[in-house]
Write a protein that holds these residues in place. Structure first.
Motif, PDB file in Angstrom:
ATOM      1  N   UNK A  71       0.915  -1.349   0.063  1.00 41.24           N
ATOM      2  CA  UNK A  71      -0.073  -0.113   0.039  1.00 41.24           C
ATOM      3  C   UNK A  71       0.737   1.269   0.143  1.00 41.24           C
ATOM      4  N   UNK A  83     -10.481   3.232 -19.237  1.00 38.31           N
ATOM      5  CA  UNK A  83     -11.799   3.258 -18.510  1.00 38.31           C
ATOM      6  C   UNK A  83     -11.776   4.330 -17.477  1.00 38.31           C
ATOM      7  N   UNK A  85     -13.274   4.686 -14.599  1.00 41.75           N
ATOM      8  CA  UNK A  85     -12.980   4.322 -13.167  1.00 41.75           C
ATOM      9  C   UNK A  85     -13.873   5.297 -12.356  1.00 41.75           C
ATOM     10  N   UNK A 103      -7.092   8.322   0.018  1.00 34.36           N
ATOM     11  CA  UNK A 103      -5.647   8.607  -0.365  1.00 34.36           C
ATOM     12  C   UNK A 103      -4.721   9.280   0.746  1.00 34.36           C
TER      13      UNK A 103
ATOM     14  N   UNK B  84     -14.898   0.039 -14.474  1.00 30.85           N
ATOM     15  CA  UNK B  84     -13.604  -0.307 -13.973  1.00 30.85           C
ATOM     16  C   UNK B  84     -13.467   0.465 -12.579  1.00 30.85           C
ATOM     17  N   UNK B  85     -14.203   0.890 -11.947  1.00 28.84           N
ATOM     18  CA  UNK B  85     -14.022   1.602 -10.662  1.00 28.84           C
ATOM     19  C   UNK B  85     -13.247   0.842  -9.592  1.00 28.84           C
ATOM     20  N   UNK B  87     -10.614  -0.866  -9.887  1.00 27.24           N
ATOM     21  CA  UNK B  87      -9.417  -0.699  -9.912  1.00 27.24           C
ATOM     22  C   UNK B  87      -8.693   0.657  -9.341  1.00 27.24           C
ATOM     23  N   UNK B  88      -9.667   1.507  -9.425  1.00 17.95           N
ATOM     24  CA  UNK B  88      -9.252   2.793  -8.645  1.00 17.95           C
ATOM     25  C   UNK B  88      -9.294   2.471  -6.722  1.00 17.95           C
ATOM     26  N   UNK B  89     -10.300   1.483  -6.600  1.00 15.85           N
ATOM     27  CA  UNK B  89     -10.108   1.202  -5.064  1.00 15.85           C
ATOM     28  C   UNK B  89      -8.909   0.271  -4.911  1.00 15.85           C
ATOM     29  N   UNK B  90      -8.424  -0.646  -5.817  1.00 13.11           N
ATOM     30  CA  UNK B  90      -7.428  -1.449  -5.551  1.00 13.11           C
ATOM     31  C   UNK B  90      -6.170  -0.788  -5.566  1.00 13.11           C
ATOM     32  N   UNK B  91      -5.984   0.558  -6.200  1.00  9.51           N
ATOM     33  CA  UNK B  91      -4.772   1.333  -6.447  1.00  9.51           C
ATOM     34  C   UNK B  91      -4.642   2.177  -5.011  1.00  9.51           C
ATOM     35  N   UNK B  92      -5.665   2.546  -4.657  1.00  5.70           N
ATOM     36  CA  UNK B  92      -5.719   3.346  -3.303  1.00  5.70           C
ATOM     37  C   UNK B  92      -4.870   2.631  -2.186  1.00  5.70           C
ATOM     38  N   UNK B  93      -4.310   3.300  -1.354  1.00  6.88           N
ATOM     39  CA  UNK B  93      -3.146   2.747  -0.479  1.00  6.88           C
ATOM     40  C   UNK B  93      -3.905   2.259   0.963  1.00  6.88           C
ATOM     41  N   UNK B  94      -5.252   1.651   0.777  1.00  5.26           N
ATOM     42  CA  UNK B  94      -6.036   1.097   1.792  1.00  5.26           C
ATOM     43  C   UNK B  94      -5.727  -0.513   1.818  1.00  5.26           C
ATOM     44  N   UNK B  95      -5.962  -0.781   2.958  1.00  5.61           N
ATOM     45  CA  UNK B  95      -6.022  -2.294   3.179  1.00  5.61           C
ATOM     46  C   UNK B  95      -7.120  -2.920   2.368  1.00  5.61           C
ATOM     47  N   UNK B  96      -6.973  -3.908   1.453  1.00  7.55           N
ATOM     48  CA  UNK B  96      -8.158  -4.439   0.734  1.00  7.55           C
ATOM     49  C   UNK B  96      -9.057  -5.189   1.332  1.00  7.55           C
TER      50      UNK B  96
END
Lengths: 232, 228
Positions: A71, A83, A85, A103, B84-85, B87-96
């Motif tokens: 992370x 896309x 997103x 973030x 594809x939203x 992907x934006x969640x998965x890129x964010x630096x939060x625990x999955x």
């Protein structure tokens, strides 16, 4: 100079197909890689690995000193995809503010307004995304990607759907991010635009870098001719 | 910049999901209409001379809640898949794990909203006395809903990007719902019959144990379901 993006020996397979085959690269602060190649060359897969969305089958990618998909590494990345997103039921402001919140941007509201203004879409901030044209949605998507001022900006066909004004705003923004010390990877089919932005240029074919060089001083017309021969 | 912790990120994601549902109301209205239709169909298929209302109502209640809940859970990852939203969640630096917990929290609120409309309808159609039973019933609903949502949300994530996700989700999830629906229906029958809540403690313990095990297991398993 500080290396912001480092990839070593990246390989990514999907079943028997090697989508990315031994790709290595290193970008320092303020550098921009324009990544060219035909459809299916593996450009988007490389970008997804660098964003922490895909694990490489072998090799490793790092943002600064941190290995992806940690992370701490993902938090320094901004991703623009082909896309949007975005959530189409939410407004442009809500979409960007949500990204800012995830973030941990200290003043999320102010950062949201700033990001939307940079893409010249602040006047549509309170309009639901589904009511915006494709080009305006792309501007909001870019605002979402830059709201946390990422150190590394990964852009996959960022000019898709943008009109001349939107394209100019995006070019200005990418130049500004570069000048601020961010490292950029821009995947594009527009050779002239890509070369004008980049410090480095690479061509991918069948998962490999088949050409990699400094972009400054390259003749765009000649490069286009050579590119066509390379990917033919 | 400091990325939000597990709970703060979960809360942000749940709020976003609820805002989307509040804005569109499509899934909520579909679930409510489905619940009411199911209750009405069961009512017309019921022979009150053969089966008493207190014997039938708990089963109708949990069948209805189970299937309307599946509609909610299917929706929760559908909104992420559209553009594809995710992907934006998965890129964010939060625990999955926070993505799963946020989705599950929003689903609990959503299912509770559907239950709030359906429960009075069941009371009216089957002439079930809720007045003295509402507090223990609330406890049973909460415990069972948490378990159903934990399992359903995980399977909704797994099936979101498959063809025929609407079909695949119930096929995968319903076998796991049995250990929740059975004690929930039994405890509901006890409470509606006017028996003291102490007689249902064995069922409630099963529900609590299921919740603890599956909320933890599904939260831990979620990051593995989103690996490409």
């Amino acid at each position: 100079m500080t290396t912001l993006v480092a990839a070593t020996g990246l390989v990514r397979t999907f079943g028997a197909r090697r989508a990315v085959d031994d790709v290595s690269l290193a970008l320092s602060a303020g550098e921009c890689l324009a990544l060219f190649g035909p459809n299916g060359a593996g450009k988007t897969t490389v970008l997804r690995i660098l964003a922490g969305l895909l694990r490489p089958s072998s090799g490793e990618a790092r943002i600064g000193d941190v290995r992806l998909p940690d992370p701490a590494a993902r938090g320094r990345v901004g991703l623009i995809s082909h896309r949007s997103m975005l959530y189409d039921a939410l407004t442009a402001r809500e979409n960007v503010r949500f990204a800012a919140a995830l973030h941990g941007v200290p003043d999320a509201e102010e950062a949201t307004v700033r990001a939307l203004a940079a893409l010249r879409v602040a006047d549509r901030a309170d309009v639901a995304v589904r009511s915006l044209s494709r080009g305006l949605q792309q501007r909001v998507a870019i605002a979402r990607a830059i709201v946390h001022a990422p150190d590394v900006l990964l852009a996959d066909e960022p000019y898709t759907g943008l009109d001349a004004q939107g394209g100019a705003a995006l070019t200005a923004l990418l130049r500004e991010r570069r000048a601020a010390g961010a490292a950029l990877v821009v995947v594009t089919h527009h050779l002239h635009e890509g070369l004008a932005l980049a410090s480095h240029a690479a061509v991918m074919r069948a998962g490999r870098f088949v050409r990699f060089e400094r972009a400054e001083g390259l003749d765009a017309g000649r490069y286009a001719t050579e590119y066509q021969e390379l990917v033919a | 910049m400091r990325a939000p912790g597990l709970l703060a990120a979960s809360w942000a994601i749940a709020r976003k999901d609820l805002a989307i549902e509040f804005r569109t109301r499509s899934a909520f209205l579909s679930s409510v209409v489905f619940s009411l239709l199911a209750i009405v169909i069961f009512y017309f298929a019921w022979d009150p001379t053969a089966v008493g209302p207190l014997a039938l109502a708990p089963g109708v209640l949990w069948v209805t809640f189970t299937f309307s809940g599946l509609l909610a859970m299917h929706r929760s990852f559908g909104v992420e898949a559209a553009d594809g939203a995710i992907d934006a969640l998965l890129v964010a630096p939060v625990a999955r794990e926070s993505i799963f917990l946020g989705k599950a929290l929003a689903n609990v609120v959503f299912v509770a909203g559907v239950q709030a409309v359906s429960l009075p309808a069941i009371a009216i159609f089957y002439n079930v006395p809720l007045a003295g039973a509402w507090l223990p019933l609330l406890g049973i609903l909460l415990l069972a809903t948490v378990g159903l949502v934990a399992v359903g949300t995980l399977f909704a994530s797994i099936t979101a990007n498959t063809r025929m996700a609407e079909l695949l989700l119930p096929v995968l999830a319903i076998p796991f719902f049995v250990p929740v629906v059975m004690p929930a229906a039994q405890a509901t029958a006890d409470v509606l019959s006017g028996r003291p809540i102490a007689e249902s403690f064995a069922w409630l313990r099963i529900l609590l144990a299921f919740d603890l095990v599956f909320v933890y297991a599904c939260t831990v398993a979620y990051p593995f379901t989103i690996e490409d």
